[in-house]
Write a protein that holds these residues in place. Structure first.
Motif: not given
Length: 150
Positions: A5, A32, A84, A88, A91-92, A117-118, A121-122, A125
């Protein structure tokens, strides 16, 4: 897991930051897909199971201080699993369902997909990195105490 990560936090995502939307979406879709493999699954789930077993065994043999540290690490890892599965992975999945970026004709669609998404997700993470790093620190401390208890 903390290292993986962290690598995304400080390398992969900053590296993709300046890329165009089509490249960003394509790379994240490829990553992914690639990470969904048996070895990753084994480490991802195995770390959780091994930590639970270690906590239980230390508790059973009366090393309660060590067991508390390992239970706390398991709690952090469980928090990572929650992030997760709640952030995550959805989003994936959304990114994957959009189809290959090369077939998305409209740049506006790619920009919208990336924007949705970005950032989330960041952020998620980073939370995973912190939680796994804390868990790792707790397990290191438990290992030191375990060594002294022997």
């Amino acid at each position: 897991m903390a290292g993986l990560y962290f690598a995304f936090d400080v390398g992969v995502m900053p590296g993709l930051e300046g890329s165009d939307d089509r490249t960003f979406v394509t790379v994240m879709q490829d990553v992914n897909r690639a990470i969904e493999n048996g070895l990753f699954g084994l480490v991802f789930v195995g770390a959780f199971l091994a930590t639970g077993v270690a906590a239980t065994l230390h508790h059973r043999i009366g090393h309660h201080r060590i067991a508390r540290l390992v239970w706390a690490a398991l709690g952090c890892y469980s928090g990572m699993l929650l992030v997760t599965t709640r952030v995550n992975i959805p989003l994936n999945t959304r990114l994957a369902r959009a189809g290959p970026a090369s077939t998305t004709a409209r740049p506006e669609d790619l920009r919208d997909l990336r924007e949705r998404f970005e950032r989330p997700w960041r952020n998620a993470n980073t939370a995973r990195t912190v939680l796994c790093s804390i868990a790792f620190g707790l397990l290191c401390r438990a290992l030191v105490l375990h060594g002294r208890a022997r």
